[in-house]
Design an enzyme around this catalytic site. Structure first.
Site, PDB file in Angstrom:
ATOM      1  CG  ASN A 192      -1.894  -1.042   1.334  1.00  0.00           C
ATOM      2  OD1 ASN A 192      -2.435  -1.477   0.333  1.00  0.00           O
ATOM      3  ND2 ASN A 192      -2.152  -1.514   2.549  1.00  0.00           N
ATOM      4  CG  ASP A 197       1.549   3.597   4.640  1.00  0.00           C
ATOM      5  OD1 ASP A 197       0.667   2.816   4.207  1.00  0.00           O
ATOM      6  OD2 ASP A 197       2.446   3.242   5.426  1.00  0.00           O
ATOM      7  CD  GLU A 202      -2.795  -4.476   5.561  1.00  0.00           C
ATOM      8  OE1 GLU A 202      -3.016  -3.632   6.439  1.00  0.00           O
ATOM      9  OE2 GLU A 202      -1.878  -4.357   4.709  1.00  0.00           O
ATOM     10  CG  ASN A 229      -2.553  -5.897  18.045  1.00  0.00           C
ATOM     11  OD1 ASN A 229      -3.590  -6.505  18.322  1.00  0.00           O
ATOM     12  ND2 ASN A 229      -2.497  -4.997  17.063  1.00  0.00           N
ATOM     13  CB  THR A 252       3.251  -6.956  20.092  1.00  0.00           C
ATOM     14  OG1 THR A 252       1.983  -6.726  19.452  1.00  0.00           O
ATOM     15  CG2 THR A 252       4.141  -7.784  19.161  1.00  0.00           C
ATOM     16  CG  ASP A 293       4.258   7.621  12.718  1.00  0.00           C
ATOM     17  OD1 ASP A 293       3.329   6.940  13.214  1.00  0.00           O
ATOM     18  OD2 ASP A 293       4.306   7.921  11.515  1.00  0.00           O
ATOM     19  CG  ASP A 332       3.758  -4.050   9.705  1.00  0.00           C
ATOM     20  OD1 ASP A 332       3.088  -5.025  10.114  1.00  0.00           O
ATOM     21  OD2 ASP A 332       3.257  -3.092   9.094  1.00  0.00           O
TER      22      ASP A 332
END
Length: 309
Positions: free
Chosen positions: A27, A29, A154, A198, A218, A245, A251
């Site tokens: 993708n 971003d 995805e 997660n 995680t 950020d 990932d």
């Protein structure tokens, strides 16, 4: 931790780098900075805009390559300028892109808002990723010849399940990061050696365990924990960093974990190394992945010999 059928190389000891196949999304971003995340129906004035190559599949492929893996990407991009840029970014990271298809129409995109606390919201539009619904013979050969297969959700579930089935038949361990989270088909879950989730995904999946019995959760700033067959456990905390950020941090963790898993690190060492990668990824804007030497430095691992990739 080396997998079910072979013990893999460690570049630090002069052994061949692990071969990792990634089937997943690419993708572009589109990133907006704002002082805070808007509430539903609210307009907030932003402070910046940028574009950055992403997609969970591509992010994890780059992270694994930066961490020392030999990585082949299997996925799809559109016929637009974003598609060209996405392939170029993988090429620049030394990821093999020969199995990335070009499809008519737009590439996948992710709309990302990042606030001053480094938290984010993400909306993904699949674009060409939706065309990745099956594998061809070249894809199957690449998966069967890899040391590890990395998957996410995805791309269409049929292709993800097929890739896991091909890997399992070839004795190749499968790492699945089930994001965006959804109910997992029994056939897919049975083929998974290592499940990486997660806390939100863990809550949605409940007590789900992969066929291989290895589960990593995680925990954001608290690090990560591991549960393995026979009740084995481990836990690691990330090094202290100043976060800018958090986009792509998971990932970066997953890509680094894939390399550590391949080279046979024990669970605690693998988590510590992956946590270091995830923490370093938060210190820059956009989805970024640190190099192996930088991960070694903050994780306290003896650096690999030879030039830094």
């Amino acid at each position: 931790m080396a997998g079910r059928h072979r013990r893999l190389g460690d570049p630090a000891n002069g052994a061949p780098a692990p071969s990792i196949a990634v089937v997943g999304s690419l993708n572009m971003d589109l990133i907006v900075r704002s002082p805070r995340l808007p509430a539903p129906g609210e307009t907030v004035t932003g402070s910046g805009f940028s574009t950055s190559p992403g997609g969970k599949g591509a992010n994890q492929a780059v992270a694994a390559a930066h961490a020392g893996g030999r990585v082949r990407m299997i996925g799809a991009v559109g016929s637009d300028e974003f598609g060209t840029a996405l392939i170029g970014a993988l090429d620049d990271a030394d990821v093999d892109t020969r199995l990335v298809r070009r499809k008519g129409g737009p590439s996948g995109i992710a709309l990302i808002t990042v606030d001053d606390a480094a938290e984010n919201t993400i909306v993904v539009v699949a674009g060409a990723n939706a065309a990745m619904s099956s594998l061809d013979e070249a894809d199957r050969a690449a998966i069967g010849g890899a040391d590890l297969l990395v998957l996410q959700l995805e791309t269409p579930l049929d292709a993800v399940t097929e890739a896991a089935r091909v890997a399992a038949a070839a004795g190749v361990p499968v790492l699945l990061n089930p994001s965006p989270v959804r109910e997992l088909p029994a056939e897919l879950l049975a083929a998974v050696h290592l499940l990486v989730v997660n806390e939100i995904e863990a809550a949605a999946l409940g007590d789900t365990r992969p066929g291989g019995g290895h589960l990593v959760t995680t925990l954001g700033a608290a690090g990560a924990r591991y549960r393995g067959p026979g009740g084995a456990t481990a836990r690691a905390a990330p090094p202290p960093v100043t976060a800018v950020d958090t986009t792509g941090a998971g990932d970066a963790f997953t890509g680094a974990l894939a390399v550590a898993w391949c080279r046979g690190d024990d669970p605690a060492a693998a988590l510590r190394w992956a946590c270091a990668a995830g923490a370093l990824a938060t210190t820059v804007s956009g989805a970024a992945a640190p190099m192996a030497a930088d991960i070694d430095r903050v994780a306290g691992r003896e650096p690999a010999s030879g030039p830094d990739r």
